[in-house]
Structure formats: structure tokens, C-alpha cells
Design a protein around this motif. Structure first.
Motif, PDB file in Angstrom:
ATOM      1  N   ALA A  94       3.432  29.724 -67.721  1.00 55.62           N
ATOM      2  CA  ALA A  94       2.596  30.891 -67.430  1.00 55.62           C
ATOM      3  C   ALA A  94       1.426  30.469 -66.557  1.00 55.62           C
ATOM      4  O   ALA A  94       0.866  29.386 -66.737  1.00 55.62           O
ATOM      5  CB  ALA A  94       2.076  31.526 -68.726  1.00 55.62           C
ATOM      6  N   ASP A  95       1.091  31.321 -65.602  1.00 54.11           N
ATOM      7  CA  ASP A  95      -0.073  31.102 -64.735  1.00 54.11           C
ATOM      8  C   ASP A  95      -0.475  32.467 -64.199  1.00 54.11           C
ATOM      9  O   ASP A  95       0.391  33.308 -63.917  1.00 54.11           O
ATOM     10  CB  ASP A  95       0.280  30.154 -63.578  1.00 54.11           C
ATOM     11  CG  ASP A  95      -0.958  29.664 -62.837  1.00 54.11           C
ATOM     12  OD1 ASP A  95      -1.256  28.460 -62.911  1.00 54.11           O
ATOM     13  OD2 ASP A  95      -1.635  30.497 -62.192  1.00 54.11           O
ATOM     14  N   LEU A  96      -1.785  32.677 -64.063  1.00 54.68           N
ATOM     15  CA  LEU A  96      -2.275  33.960 -63.541  1.00 54.68           C
ATOM     16  C   LEU A  96      -1.768  34.235 -62.131  1.00 54.68           C
ATOM     17  O   LEU A  96      -1.634  35.379 -61.730  1.00 54.68           O
ATOM     18  CB  LEU A  96      -3.802  33.946 -63.489  1.00 54.68           C
ATOM     19  CG  LEU A  96      -4.592  34.258 -64.750  1.00 54.68           C
ATOM     20  CD1 LEU A  96      -6.066  34.409 -64.392  1.00 54.68           C
ATOM     21  CD2 LEU A  96      -4.065  35.522 -65.421  1.00 54.68           C
ATOM     22  N   CYS A 112      -4.189  19.073 -73.608  1.00 49.82           N
ATOM     23  CA  CYS A 112      -5.098  19.819 -72.749  1.00 49.82           C
ATOM     24  C   CYS A 112      -5.654  18.912 -71.662  1.00 49.82           C
ATOM     25  O   CYS A 112      -5.922  17.730 -71.899  1.00 49.82           O
ATOM     26  CB  CYS A 112      -6.242  20.367 -73.609  1.00 49.82           C
ATOM     27  SG  CYS A 112      -7.311  21.481 -72.703  1.00 49.82           S
ATOM     28  N   GLN A 113      -5.855  19.492 -70.479  1.00 50.10           N
ATOM     29  CA  GLN A 113      -6.556  18.754 -69.436  1.00 50.10           C
ATOM     30  C   GLN A 113      -7.961  18.428 -69.916  1.00 50.10           C
ATOM     31  O   GLN A 113      -8.531  19.110 -70.757  1.00 50.10           O
ATOM     32  CB  GLN A 113      -6.602  19.589 -68.155  1.00 50.10           C
ATOM     33  CG  GLN A 113      -5.445  19.309 -67.247  1.00 50.10           C
ATOM     34  CD  GLN A 113      -5.206  17.823 -67.079  1.00 50.10           C
ATOM     35  OE1 GLN A 113      -6.137  17.055 -66.818  1.00 50.10           O
ATOM     36  NE2 GLN A 113      -3.985  17.396 -67.254  1.00 50.10           N
ATOM     37  N   LYS A 114      -8.528  17.383 -69.344  1.00 56.18           N
ATOM     38  CA  LYS A 114      -9.938  17.104 -69.619  1.00 56.18           C
ATOM     39  C   LYS A 114     -10.790  18.075 -68.811  1.00 56.18           C
ATOM     40  O   LYS A 114     -10.336  18.520 -67.739  1.00 56.18           O
ATOM     41  CB  LYS A 114     -10.285  15.636 -69.316  1.00 56.18           C
ATOM     42  CG  LYS A 114     -10.160  15.259 -67.815  1.00 56.18           C
ATOM     43  CD  LYS A 114     -11.352  15.657 -66.981  1.00 56.18           C
ATOM     44  CE  LYS A 114     -11.125  15.720 -65.538  1.00 56.18           C
ATOM     45  NZ  LYS A 114     -11.974  16.494 -64.697  1.00 56.18           N
ATOM     46  N   TRP A 145     -13.501  27.680 -58.233  1.00 55.53           N
ATOM     47  CA  TRP A 145     -13.939  27.785 -59.625  1.00 55.53           C
ATOM     48  C   TRP A 145     -14.741  26.564 -60.087  1.00 55.53           C
ATOM     49  O   TRP A 145     -15.571  26.676 -60.992  1.00 55.53           O
ATOM     50  CB  TRP A 145     -12.753  28.088 -60.572  1.00 55.53           C
ATOM     51  CG  TRP A 145     -11.757  26.983 -60.772  1.00 55.53           C
ATOM     52  CD1 TRP A 145     -10.546  26.848 -60.184  1.00 55.53           C
ATOM     53  CD2 TRP A 145     -11.891  25.850 -61.648  1.00 55.53           C
ATOM     54  NE1 TRP A 145      -9.908  25.698 -60.628  1.00 55.53           N
ATOM     55  CE2 TRP A 145     -10.723  25.074 -61.540  1.00 55.53           C
ATOM     56  CE3 TRP A 145     -12.892  25.414 -62.530  1.00 55.53           C
ATOM     57  CZ2 TRP A 145     -10.521  23.890 -62.254  1.00 55.53           C
ATOM     58  CZ3 TRP A 145     -12.694  24.238 -63.247  1.00 55.53           C
ATOM     59  CH2 TRP A 145     -11.516  23.495 -63.103  1.00 55.53           C
ATOM     60  N   TYR A 146     -14.504  25.390 -59.458  1.00 56.75           N
ATOM     61  CA  TYR A 146     -15.251  24.185 -59.837  1.00 56.75           C
ATOM     62  C   TYR A 146     -16.753  24.355 -59.566  1.00 56.75           C
ATOM     63  O   TYR A 146     -17.580  23.641 -60.112  1.00 56.75           O
ATOM     64  CB  TYR A 146     -14.764  22.977 -59.050  1.00 56.75           C
ATOM     65  CG  TYR A 146     -13.503  22.307 -59.584  1.00 56.75           C
ATOM     66  CD1 TYR A 146     -13.577  21.268 -60.507  1.00 56.75           C
ATOM     67  CD2 TYR A 146     -12.248  22.700 -59.138  1.00 56.75           C
ATOM     68  CE1 TYR A 146     -12.438  20.628 -60.973  1.00 56.75           C
ATOM     69  CE2 TYR A 146     -11.095  22.067 -59.596  1.00 56.75           C
ATOM     70  CZ  TYR A 146     -11.200  21.036 -60.516  1.00 56.75           C
ATOM     71  OH  TYR A 146     -10.054  20.401 -60.972  1.00 56.75           O
ATOM     72  N   TYR A 147     -17.106  25.312 -58.665  1.00 58.53           N
ATOM     73  CA  TYR A 147     -18.517  25.506 -58.295  1.00 58.53           C
ATOM     74  C   TYR A 147     -19.119  26.703 -59.027  1.00 58.53           C
ATOM     75  O   TYR A 147     -20.240  27.098 -58.728  1.00 58.53           O
ATOM     76  CB  TYR A 147     -18.628  25.665 -56.771  1.00 58.53           C
ATOM     77  CG  TYR A 147     -18.104  24.442 -56.049  1.00 58.53           C
ATOM     78  CD1 TYR A 147     -18.903  23.300 -55.884  1.00 58.53           C
ATOM     79  CD2 TYR A 147     -16.794  24.393 -55.582  1.00 58.53           C
ATOM     80  CE1 TYR A 147     -18.408  22.164 -55.250  1.00 58.53           C
ATOM     81  CE2 TYR A 147     -16.291  23.254 -54.947  1.00 58.53           C
ATOM     82  CZ  TYR A 147     -17.104  22.152 -54.784  1.00 58.53           C
ATOM     83  OH  TYR A 147     -16.622  21.017 -54.170  1.00 58.53           O
TER      84      TYR A 147
END
Ligand SMILES: NC(=O)c1ccc[n+]([C@@H]2O[C@H](COP(=O)([O-])OP(=O)(O)OC[C@H]3O[C@@H](n4cnc5c(N)ncnc54)[C@H](O)[C@@H]3O)[C@@H](O)[C@H]2O)c1
Length: 345
Positions: A50-52, A109-111, A178-180
Motif C-alpha cells: 500500500a502507498d498513497l 519500521c524505517q528509522k 516532506w523532509y523539510y
């Protein structure tokens, strides 16, 4: 001596064990890499995705033709799964991991597992409650040179470890918006890159921190613990209860003269051990052992280490779905990250 597993961890016995059924939530950049690693290692069967983003999930589905494409985590949770691999933006990890654990599924889970110690502890508590295996992608622990260093430190080869210099500069910085966004990222270069350095310092020493001093910057200016500003340069000094001191530096967009500068050096009373990236690479590392002014190479590229943490988790899941208290190390790391951010939660 550490030897990487042949065939990415796959052995003939794996074909005889029932393979855990996995769902992947978030198959963007890292999710798709980890999906390929699991598919190659064959410890587990990938049955749901699943992914948006429909384009992203369609590309991932090409890698695992038999897998069901679902619309959301809720839809994945309706499937008969043993575990879920989460690789969504950081701020979503805790809530999604807890939902999967509450549905009695193991989680990788990813870090970072979550944004703060409190949030991290709530995920670990959910795993303990469900008695399900919880893993987090501290991928650098699986770099061959890092394993060689860890083996030597554990064997006492450098005597008493008292000093560490750890550095991670990503001169590009992340390439996704999104990282920002502090709400989605939970922080800047510290939670993105510095977390690996903190994890290595605690894992190598098996110590806890007693004191932290830190300075955070944004675009060349020192900043305080304001939640709305993202740091792009961090320097921190950790005092550990083992007596050791760790100096950490990490950044995004530094004028570093290379794509990346990554290093971890460990100094003891009898010798030193050091890992550094080669030619600015994010993937290639050399590890060396130091005695006085002499040095000896103990690991060189190539080494395809990126998927080893998820493959290791899937292998452990095939043996047992039960909670493993080793994941408490994620809360210890999050405690240090909170302290470097000077958060008063
Ligand atoms: N272990 C490591 O060394 C390492 C390396 C890189 C990234 N990461 C971590 O991996 C995570 C993902 O990073 P990335 O660079 O792959 O990001 P990405 O943007 O490439 O991928 C994230 C994916 O999640 C999807 N998504 C967003 N919200 C969703 C939702 N509610 N449900 C389902 N899917 C959703 C997006 O559509 C996207 O495809 C981050 O937390 C990052 O810190 C870890």
C-alpha cells in the motif's frame, strides 16, 4: 571475522520453513529498496502493498507480481499478515506501527521509529503488549566494516574505548519536500542522519548517556529548540556512563567538497578503529584498525549492506514472532536525540 551472508541471507533451509507473510506500507525510495532485498532473500513472502501514490505502488507491484495492492494501512490490516514493513514519512511511523502491532502483526519500521522518546516508547510498549517482534532499520549496523569494528571492540582489541568521532554530512540534503516539513519529518539532519551516529555510539559502547551539550544551526545561524525550524547542521558532545565521550557532527547541504562525508572512529587505550566513506559515496566504506601511527585495512567495498537489517528481521520473524527486548535501544537513542534537541517534554 564478519562474513556477509551468502545469497543475501537465503539458505536451502529457508525453503522448508513456512515463510512469514508480509505487507509493505510506503514503497517510495527506501521502501522499494527494502522490498527488493526481501524478495531476493526469500525469507518471507510479500503478499500486500500500500502507498498513497498510485504510480509508486504500481511500480513496486511489478517487483512482486503476486502481491495484492491495497489502498491503505487499514486495508492491509484486514489481510492475513504476519508482519508489516513501514517506510512512510517519519511522523507517520509511530501511529502506523502501533496500529499494526495492535492487530497482532510484527513490524519492521524505517528509522526513526518515532519523533521523540515518549512516542518511541509508546511503540515499544505496543510491541511488548502484543508480544510481537519490532525492528527498526538501523542499517549502518550491518555495514561490513561496522561489524568488523564491533567484533574487535567486543573482543577488547582496542582496550578501553574512551573516545569517538562520528560524522555524517549529506551535501545534497534530502530531495523530497516532506523532509523539510517539520510536522512530517520530526526534525532536520539530526533525526535524519545524526540518529545513525547516536545509535552507533550507544551500540558500540553498550552505554547510556549521562550528559549532552549541543549546538544546532539553520542556514549558518545558531537556532534554539524551536519546533518550527529545521536544523541543517548539528554538533553535539555526549558523555556516556562508560566514561567515554562521543563527538557528533551531521548536516544537510554543507559545503563539504563531496556528496557525502561519513565516518565513525573509535579510540581505545590499546588501539583505534575507524570507518569512512570512499570518494564521497553514500554506499562504499573502508574500515581500518590503528595501532599508534600504523594502520591496517579490515574491510573494503563492495558490500551490499542496505537491505541486511530488514532481511535479518524477516529471518528472525520466520523463527519467532515474539517481542525482542533488544528494541529498547531505539528508546535510548531517542532519549539522546531529545537531549540534543534540548527538548523539555
Ligand atoms: N534506514 C535508512 O538508512 C533510511 C534511509 C532513507 C530513508 N529512511 C527513512 O525512510 C522513510 C521514508 O523515506 P523515503 O526517502 O523512502 O521517502 P519517500 O517519500 O520516497 O517514500 C515515502 C512513501 O510513503 C508514501 N506514503 C505517505 N503517506 C502514506 C500513508 N499514509 N500510507 C501509505 N503510504 C504513504 C508516499 O507516497 C511515498 O511513496 C523516512 O522515515 C526516512 O527517514 C531510512
Amino acid at each position: 571475522m564478519f562474513e556477509p551472508e551468502p545469497n543475501n541471507g537465503h539458505t536451502e533451509n529457508d525453503d522448508k520453513r513456512p515463510r512469514p507473510r508480509l505487507g509493505f506500507l510506503g514503497v517510495g525510495w527506501i521502501g522499494q529498496h527494502r522490498l527488493k532485498s526481501i524478495a531476493e532473500a526469500r525469507h518471507a513472502e510479500i503478499v500486500g502493498l500500500a502507498d498513497l501514490n498510485p504510480g509508486v505502488v504500481a511500480a513496486a507491484a511489478l517487483e512482486v507480481p503476486g502481491a495484492d495492492v491495497r489502498e491503505s494501512l487499514e486495508q492491509l490490516l484486514l489481510m492475513d499478515l504476519d508482519g508489516i514493513v513501514i517506510a512512510t514519512p517519519t511522523a507517520l511511523h509511530a501511529e502506523q506501527a502501533i496500529a499494526a502491532l495492535d492487530a497482532n502483526m510484527a513490524v519492521f519500521c524505517q528509522k526513526p521509529l518515532a519523533r521523540t522518546e515518549r512516542e518511541t516508547q509508546s511503540v515499544i510498549d505496543a510491541a511488548r503488549r502484543a508480544d510481537r517482534l519490532l525492528g527498526v532499520d538501523m542499517s549502518y549496523r550491518f555495514v561490513r566494516g561496522v561489524r568488523e569494528i564491533k567484533e574487535r571492540i567486543d573482543a577488547g582489541a582496542i582496550g578501553d574505548l574512551y573516545a569517538m568521532d562520528l560524522v555524517f554530512h549529506n551535501a545534497y540534503g534530502p530531495d523530497k519536500s516532506w523532509y523539510y516539513d517539520p510536522k512530517l519529518a520530526g526534525g532536520g539532519c539530526l533525526i535524519d542522519l545524526g540518529i545513525h551516529l547516536v545509535d552507533l555510539a550507544l551500540w558500540m559502547t553498550r552505554a547510556n548517556f549521562t550528559e549532552v551539550s549541543s549546538r544546532l544551526y539553520a542556514q549558518g545561524k545558531p537556532i534554539g529548540p524551536e519546533a518550527h525550524r529545521l536544523e541543517d547542521y548539528v554538533t553535539a558532545r555526549l558523555g556516556l556512563d562508560s566514561g567515554a565521550t562521543a563527538n557528533l557532527v551531521c548536516s544537510w547541504h554543507l559545503n563539504a567538497g563531496a556528496d557525502a562525508v561519513i565516518g565513525a572512529s573509535f579510540y581505545g587505550t590499546k588501539g583505534g578503529l575507524s570507518l569512512r566513506n570512499v570518494n564521497g559515496s553514500f554506499y562504499d566504506f573502508i574500515a581500518e584498525e590503528f595501532i599508534g601511527t600504523e594502520r591496517k585495512v579490515i574491510a573494503t567495498p563492495p558490500d551490499s549492506w542496505g537491505g541486511r537489517a530488514v532481511v535479518d528481521w524477516a529471518g528472525r520473524l520466520a523463527e519467532s514472532r515474539a517481542f525482542d527486548p533488544a528494541i529498547e535501544s531505539a528508546a535510548a537513542v531517542a532519549r539522546v536525540i531529545d537531549a540534543i534537541y534540548q527538548r523539555n517534554e
